[in-house]
Design an enzyme around this catalytic site. Structure first.
Site, short mmCIF file in Angstrom:
data_model
loop_
_atom_site.label_atom_id
_atom_site.label_comp_id
_atom_site.label_asym_id
_atom_site.label_seq_id
_atom_site.Cartn_x
_atom_site.Cartn_y
_atom_site.Cartn_z
N LYS A 78 -9.50 -16.07 6.25
CA LYS A 78 -10.39 -15.04 5.70
C LYS A 78 -11.55 -15.71 4.95
CE LYS A 78 -6.72 -11.58 5.53
NZ LYS A 78 -5.72 -10.81 4.78
N GLN A 122 -3.61 -10.78 -1.26
CA GLN A 122 -2.79 -11.01 -0.07
C GLN A 122 -1.34 -10.60 -0.34
OE1 GLN A 122 -4.00 -11.79 2.88
NE2 GLN A 122 -2.05 -11.93 3.95
N ASP A 145 -9.30 -3.74 1.40
CA ASP A 145 -8.09 -3.59 2.22
C ASP A 145 -7.80 -2.12 2.50
OD1 ASP A 145 -6.63 -5.77 3.22
OD2 ASP A 145 -6.01 -6.37 1.20
#
Ligand code: GUN
Length: 330
Positions: A78, A122, A145
């Site tokens: 990422k 994460q 997200d």
């Protein structure tokens, strides 16, 4: 196409009629997620350039707690994608024993930083950390997200929202591959907040007829066999078998399961010399939530790896640029 050996089909209880269906069908199309992700990233890079001309540089904070190998790989790719596209990134790596309170302080600081447009925490987090409290603490405007309840609610209500990256990627794969969604029966297997539920909502917004199935669904194969679009997001290796698939259906396999056991390898990939070579070299291979033999029933499918996975990162980049724009009213 080369017909499957009948014995393999009998293994999955396919009757003669379905064998004939299969014989008459053509080879399935492989939906190349890596190529679609690359195209999206090019578009995002163009948007980043256009924003730079206005003095704006989108920024992503990536928070990686502890040292889970899989999470490390995902987060590093990422961060690398940010660098490739001209997006600023800040990688923050709290230790595995970080407290929920310290994490809440970190999120609060990131919410206030003007150089940060997106905050990615994460998952999974260590068990002692209150994941829900943290996700709820992220500013909905920076929730790239799409996990915050405010964004889930906006998505559900059909309002502009930052949508979760993997489900958004599924829609991109279907649209960019010219696969019709409107009026089609989409069956989503799996009801997670991260994939199943938002995927169902996005498919509904595209005018699919949507059924959500899960581990308690009665006679699951009878329902999955009705799917024109079958989304497998249940988190169990090779769960979708050939008799669960309508011949010609589009299969989207969201699962990423690592196989290290030889017997399990043989259950999925017996006779696949290329896979075997990789498996012997690395000691593991990846299989999705769809049994490889089930793909042979499909009209089109996303492979594992190289299907849905690359889209998750591409859509994270797209969401970060979108968040940067929205936060500035652009
Ligand atoms: N872990 C696995 N997939 C994801 C994802 O899409 N976002 C975050 N934050 N964590 C994940």
């Amino acid at each position: 196409m080369i017909p499957l050996a009948l014995s393999r089909l009998q293994q999955f209880n396919l009757g003669p009629k379905r064998y004939d269906d299969l014989r008459e069908s053509r080879m399935p199309t492989i939906l190349d997620g890596a190529a679609i992700a690359a195209a999206i990233k090019l578009e995002v890079a163009e948007e980043v350039k256009a924003l730079a001309a206005q003095g704006v540089r989108p920024g992503l904070a990536a928070v990686l707690v502890g040292n889970l190998a899989a999470s490390e790989i995902y987060v590093r790719s990422k961060v690398q994608s940010c660098a490739d596209l001209g997006i600023y990134s800040d990688l923050i790596t709290p230790p595995a024993d970080v407290t929920t309170e310290d994490m809440l302080d970190l999120v609060s600081a990131l919410n206030s930083r003007d150089d940060i447009d997106g905050i990615l925490i994460q998952l999974p987090l260590p068990a002692h950390v209150d994941t829900k409290a943290l996700l709820d603490a992220v500013s909905p405007a920076k929730d790239v997200d799409g996990f915050h309840p405010v964004n889930a609610g906006r998505l559900q209500a059909g309002r502009p929202a930052l949508a979760p990256c993997t489900p958004a990627g599924i829609i991109e794969i279907l649209k960019r591959s010219g696969i019709a969604i409107a009026g089609q029966h989409a069956v989503v297997v799996g009801r997670s907040d991260i994939v199943g539920k938002p995927a169902a909502m996005l498919l509904l917004h595209q005018n699919a007829t949507v059924t959500i199935c899960h581990s308690k669904t009665r006679d699951l194969p009878a329902i999955t066999r009705q799917a024109d679009i079958l989304v497998a997001a249940i988190g169990r290796a090779g769960f979708i078998t050939p008799e669960m698939v309508q011949p010609g259906a589009t299969i989207i396999d969201v699962g990423i399961n690592r196989i290290t056991d030889r017997a399990e390898f043989d259950r999925f990939f017996a006779g696949d010399a290329k896979r075997e070579a990789t498996f012997l070299k690395r000691g593991s291979t990846l299989v999705g939530d769809v049994h490889p033999k089930a793909f042979e029933m499909a009209g089109a499918y996303t492979p594992v790896p190289g299907g849905v996975g690359p889209l998750t990162i591409a859509m994270l980049m797209a969401n970060t640029v979108r968040a940067a724009r929205m936060r500035r009213g652009l």
